[in-house]
Design a protein around this motif. Structure first.
Motif, PDB file in Angstrom:
ATOM      1  N   GLU A 110       0.808  -1.209   0.000  1.00  0.00           N
ATOM      2  CA  GLU A 110       0.000   0.000   0.000  1.00  0.00           C
ATOM      3  C   GLU A 110       0.848   1.268   0.000  1.00  0.00           C
ATOM      4  N   ARG A 139      -7.975   5.430  -4.259  1.00  0.00           N
ATOM      5  CA  ARG A 139      -7.269   4.349  -3.565  1.00  0.00           C
ATOM      6  C   ARG A 139      -6.571   4.882  -2.305  1.00  0.00           C
ATOM      7  N   GLU A 140      -5.930   6.022  -2.449  1.00  0.00           N
ATOM      8  CA  GLU A 140      -5.222   6.589  -1.314  1.00  0.00           C
ATOM      9  C   GLU A 140      -6.185   7.009  -0.209  1.00  0.00           C
ATOM     10  N   ARG A 194      -7.230   3.856   1.559  1.00  0.00           N
ATOM     11  CA  ARG A 194      -6.118   3.372   2.383  1.00  0.00           C
ATOM     12  C   ARG A 194      -5.976   4.203   3.642  1.00  0.00           C
ATOM     13  N   GLN A 209      -8.705   3.394   6.106  1.00  0.00           N
ATOM     14  CA  GLN A 209      -8.455   2.106   6.765  1.00  0.00           C
ATOM     15  C   GLN A 209      -7.428   2.269   7.885  1.00  0.00           C
ATOM     16  N   HIS A 210      -6.375   2.992   7.598  1.00  0.00           N
ATOM     17  CA  HIS A 210      -5.352   3.210   8.617  1.00  0.00           C
ATOM     18  C   HIS A 210      -5.917   3.987   9.803  1.00  0.00           C
TER      19      HIS A 210
END
Length: 784
Positions: free
Chosen positions: A175, A201-202, A205, A208-209
C-alpha cells in the motif's frame, strides 16, 4: 564460607553403598558396552509442581527410547509415574510468573497454559499453535504475550480472545506509494481518470489506517521492513509498544553442502543425506537491528557505530599477510540475544562480532532510538561459547557474566554507572538464577577445585558469598515457586544424576531418588584418584583422573593408557558422573589387566578460566600434547609407568589428539585409537573451527599447524581408526582421506573400522562393543 553440613554425609551415604555391595560379578567388556539401561536411568530433568508440594522428573523407560514422568510427593517421599490422564493436568518446567507471583505460564506439548497459584485452577490458552515460544505476561499483567515464528500475539486470559500484536514482514508495503517514476507522473498528468482512481485508492487506504488506529478490536497492520532481507529474530516489549527485529541480507551464498552416502538403508538402495558446509565456505552474515514504534508506526534501523572497537579489525595483520582485502567500515556482527525489563521500559541487546573477538552489551535509548554501549568484552583468541547470560534486576540494574578477569564472574551495571564485579578469584560462576526479589542469586561454582562443582549463593545487597553444598557433583538446580527451597540434580563419579532438595538459604540436604539398578550397585567399582600433573611448560599443573591398582608391585613397570576427552572445550576431570561413563568402566577393565590409566583436562578444556581455554588458539594439538608428554614423565616417576609402552585413545577431539600424539611424538606414543576423529580442520564446520583457527583463507598456517593429516608421514606405532559412516558432525570422509594418505605413505600397522549405522555419538551396543574390543586388543597387542 563453608560451614559443616550434614548434606555431604547424606549424599556420600548414597554413594557408599557401592563399596558395601556384597556380590560383585567379574567385569567384562560385554557388560560395560551393553545398553546403559543396565546401570539404571539418570534423572534427566526435574521441576516443581506450581503449588510446591511435589517434584516432577523424567526417567528413560528400560528397553525403550521413551521417557516417563514421575511425581514425587515431598511430604511422604513416595514417587509414582504420572499416568496418561495425569499428564493433562501436569505443570511443566520453566514457568513464567506474573509480577505478583500469583499466576504462572508454561508450555506443554507446544501449547500455552495458565495456572492460578491461589486457586490451583488451570486454563489452556492455545491449542495446536505450532512453534509457540517466549510466553510472558504483559507489563500491566492483564494479558499474555507469545511469539509464533517472528509474529507476536496477545491472549486475554479472561475472555480467551487471541489477537496479533506485531506482524513483521519482509518486502515492500503493497500500500506504500510507488517510487518516483517520470513515466508514471507523465501518465497521471495526462489521464485524469488514472489520477482520480489513484486519489480514491489513497483515500480508502488512509481511512483504513485511521479506523485501525481508533478501533481496538481490529488487528494491527503488518510491519514491512523492506526487500532483500530475511527475518532472523524479534522481541516485543512487555507493554507491546516496541518491537525489536533482527534481519540479515537475503540470498547470501551459504556455501556448498556435502553429500553423505548411506549404504545400509531400509529401502535397500544407497541413499544420500545433505550435511554441513566446511569452515570458511559459509561465514555468518552480518545482521541488523530494527526498532518498530507502535505509537506512530515508524521503523528505525539501529546504528552500531557507537560500539567501541567495531571499526577495528583484529585480523588485519593476517589479512595483509594472506594478501586479502582489508575490511572497510564496521565489522559485521550478529545479534545474540535481546532482553526487555519486565516493565518494558528498558531493553538490552547482546551483539557479537562475526570474527568472535568482541562481545558487546548495549542498552536501547527509546527516546532517541539509539543503542548505547554498556559493556564490551574483547578477546584476542575468541569469545567463549559459555558464560553469556545477562538480564535485568527488579531495581533496574543490568546483570551479566563476563570473563574479562580471566574467569567467569558476576557483574551488575546501574544506569549511567560502571560495571561492578561481585565475585572474583580463580574459579567460575555458571548458570546464575536471580531470585524473584532480586536480592540474591544462586549459581554453580567451583571455588575449591576446578572439578568440585557446588551450589553458591551471592547476596547482592551485602555482597556476601555462601557455598551452600559440600558435595562436588551438583549438576543443576531450580528454585521452588515461593523461592524457599531448591531442587537439585547431583551425581558422583559412579552415581548417575539423582534428585535432592534443600533450603534456598542453605542447610540440610535430603536425597530423594536412587535410580541405579541392583546389578550396577552390586559391582565393585574403582574410584578415580584426582591428581595434578606438574607442567614443564607453564607454572602450574594439569588436573587428571588416575586409575591404578591400590598397590603397585615393587619393581614392576606398568603399560600406560591415556584417555582424551572430546569436544576440546569440555570438562571431564570432575566429581560429577562423567560424560564418558562407559570409558570409565573400560578403564577399570584395563586396570584389571595390568595397565595404569590417566584422563587429563588438558589445556583447552572447560572449567579452568579464559587463558586455559584459549591456550590452543591457532595451534590446536600442541599445548594439549605437551600436557600428555609431561604426564608420561610423571607416571614413570610417580606410579611405575613404562615409558616404552604408552597408548592413547579418544573420540572426536580425543581422536584428533590421538593422531597428534602418534604423528608428532612417535617415539613417545606407541599405540593409539582415533575414534570419529578430525583429521583435517579444513573439513570441519565454521562455527567451531573459525573461533580457534580463524578461517583458512586468511590463516592457512594455523590449519597446517593444527591438522593431523599434515604429520601423517611420521606414523611409526600401531593405529586404529574407528568411524561411524553416517557421522554428520565429523564426517566419515575425514577418516577415508587419512586412510588414503596412509596408503600412499606405505604405512604399516594401522586399520580402519567402519560402522555403517552410527553417527557421531554411537547408539548401538554392538558397535560400542566392537569398537572397544578393537581398542583392547590393540593395547594388548602393541603394549604388552
Amino acid at each position: 564460607m563453608r560451614p559443616a553440613r550434614p548434606a555431604r554425609r547424606l549424599l556420600l551415604a548414597v554413594c557408599a553403598c557401592l563399596s558395601m555391595a556384597a556380590a560383585s560379578e567379574p567385569l567384562t567388556l560385554d557388560r560395560i558396552m551393553q545398553h546403559p539401561d543396565w546401570i539404571g536411568p539418570p534423572v534427566e530433568q526435574a521441576w516443581w509442581s506450581l503449588d510446591g508440594s511435589a517434584a516432577h522428573y523424567q526417567l528413560k523407560r528400560a528397553g525403550s527410547p521413551l521417557r516417563d514422568t514421575y511425581r514425587l510427593d515431598l511430604a511422604s517421599g513416595s514417587a509414582v509415574p504420572v499416568d496418561d490422564a495425569g499428564l493433562a493436568a501436569l505443570d511443566a518446567a520453566d514457568p513464567v510468573y506474573d509480577a505478583t507471583r500469583q499466576r504462572a505460564l508454561f508450555l506443554r506439548n507446544g501449547d500455552l497454559f495458565l495456572r492460578d497459584l491461589r486457586s490451583g485452577a488451570l486454563r489452556q490458552l492455545t491449542r495446536g499453535a505450532e512453534g509457540l515460544l517466549d510466553p510472558r505476561f504483559s507489563a500491566d499483567g492483564a494479558t499474555v504475550l507469545y511469539r509464533l515464528g517472528f509474529d507476536w500475539h496477545r491472549v486475554d486470559p479472561v475472555s480467551g480472545l487471541s489477537a496479533p500484536v506485531a506482524l513483521p514482514r519482509v518486502g515492500k508495503d503493497p500500500e506504500a506509494a510507488p517510487e518516483p517514476d517520470i513515466l508514471r507522473e507523465h501518465q497521471l498528468r495526462l489521464i485524469a481518470t488514472l489520477a482520480r482512481e489513484k486519489a480514491e485508492r489513497e483515500a480508502r487506504r488512509d481511512e483504513q489506517h485511521r479506523q485501525r488506529g481508533l478501533d481496538p478490536t481490529r488487528a494491527p497492520a503488518p510491519i514491512y521492513l523492506g526487500p532483500d532481507i530475511e527475518l532472523r529474530g524479534s522481541a516485543l516489549s512487555p507493554a507491546g509498544d516496541w518491537l525489536l527485529v533482527v534481519t540479515e541480507p537475503k540470498g547470501e551464498n551459504g556455501g556448498q553442502v556435502g553429500k553423505m552416502p548411506k549404504y545400509v538403508t531400509e529401502s535397500g538402495y544407497e541413499e544420500t543425506e545433505d550435511v554441513r558446509t566446511r569452515v570458511g565456505r559459509n561465514p555468518p552474515q552480518g545482521q541488523r537491528l530494527h526498532l518498530f514504534d507502535a505509537r506512530d508506526g515508524s521503523v528505525s534501523a539501529l546504528a552500531v557505530d557507537a560500539l567501541p572497537g567495531i571499526d577495528r579489525d583484529p585480523l588485519a595483520e593476517l589479512r595483509k599477510k594472506a594478501r586479502k582485502p582489508a575490511l572497510e567500515g564496521a565489522r559485521p556482527l550478529r545479534v545474540a540475544e535481546v532482553r526487555w525489563s519486565d516493565d518494558g521500559r528498558q531493553a538490552a541487546v547482546m551483539l557479537r562480532a562475526v570474527d568472535n573477538k568482541d562481545r558487546w552489551i548495549a542498552t536501547l535509548d527509546l527516546e532517541t532510538k539509539r543503542l548505547r554501549p554498556a559493556h564490551r568484552l574483547t578477546d584476542p583468541g575468541w569469545i567463549n561459547w559459555s558464560f553469556n547470560e545477562f538480564g535485568w534486576l527488579p531495581d533496574g540494574r543490568l546483570w551479566f557474566l563476563s570473563e574479562e578477569s580471566g574467569w567467569s564472574h558476576f557483574y551488575t551495571l546501574a544506569p549511567g554507572g560502571k560495571p561492578v564485579q561481585h565475585t572474583r578469584g580463580r574459579w567460575e560462576v555458571s548458570e546464575p538464577a536471580i531470585a524473584a526479589d532480586g536480592r540474591h542469586v544462586h549459581f554453580l561454582c567451583n571455588l575449591e577445585a576446578p572439578g568440585d562443582w557446588e551450589l553458591c549463593r551471592l547476596d547482592l545487597e551485602g555482597g556476601s558469598l555462601h557455598e551452600l553444598t559440600e558435595h562436588g557433583g551438583i549438576e543443576s538446580f531450580v528454585a521452588s515457586p515461593d523461592g524457599s527451597q531448591l531442587l537439585l540434580r547431583w551425581s558422583a563419579h559412579h552415581t548417575p544424576p539423582q534428585l535432592a532438595i534443600m533450603p534456598a538459604a542453605g542447610g540440610e540436604l535430603r536425597v530423594l531418588t536412587d535410580t541405579r539398578s541392583e546389578a550396577y550397585k552390586a559391582q565393585d567399582w574403582l574410584a578415580p584418584e584426582y591428581v595434578q600433573v606438574p607442567s614443564t611448560h607453564f607454572e602450574g599443573s594439569v588436573w587428571g583422573k588416575l586409575y591404578r591398582p591400590a598397590q603397585l608391585e615393587p619393581g614392576k613397570r606398568y603399560p600406560i593408557a591415556f584417555f582424551v576427552h572430546g569436544a576440546g572445550y569440555l570438562q571431564n576431570v570432575w566429581q560429577r558422573w562423567p560424560n564418558y561413563f562407559r570409558e570409565q568402566m573400560f578403564h577399570q577393565l584395563l586396570i584389571e589387566h595390568g595397565y595404569i590409566v590417566l584422563d587429563l583436562d588438558f589445556r583447552g578444556s572447560a572449567g579452568y578460566g579464559r587463558d586455559w581455554r584459549t591456550a590452543i588458539y591457532r595451534q590446536m594439538g600442541h599445548p594439549e600434547l605437551e600436557d600428555y608428554v609431561d604426564a608420561i614423565d610423571w607416571l614413570v616417576e610417580r606410579h611405575q609407568g613404562d615409558r616404552e609402552r604408552v597408548g592413547i585413545y579418544g573420540g572426536s577431539y580425543g581422536g584428533f589428539m590421538s593422531f597428534m600424539a602418534l604423528f608428532r611424538e612417535p617415539a613417545k606414543f606407541h599405540a593409539g585409537a582415533a575414534l570419529r576423529p578430525v583429521t583435517d580442520w579444513m573439513a570441519y564446520n565454521h562455527e567451531y573451527t573459525s573461533n580457534i583457527l580463524n578461517t583458512p583463507d586468511i590463516d592457512p598456517e594455523a590449519y597446517r599447524r593444527s591438522s593431523p593429516i599434515e604429520y601423517a608421514q611420521n606414523l611409526e606405532g600401531h593405529l586404529l581408526i574407528s568411524h561411524g559412516m553416517i557421522d554428520d558432525n565429523v564426517l566419515y570422509q575425514d577418516s577415508v582421506r587419512l586412510a588414503q594418505r596412509l596408503i600412499e605413505l606405505k604405512k604399516h600397522d594401522w586399520e580402519l573400522a567402519s560402522y555403517p549405522l552410527e553417527r557421531h555419538g554411537y547408539v548401538h551396543p554392538e558397535s560400542w562393543y566392537d569398537q572397544y574390543r578393537r581398542i583392547f586388543e590393540l593395547f594388548e597387542r602393541a603394549l604388552k
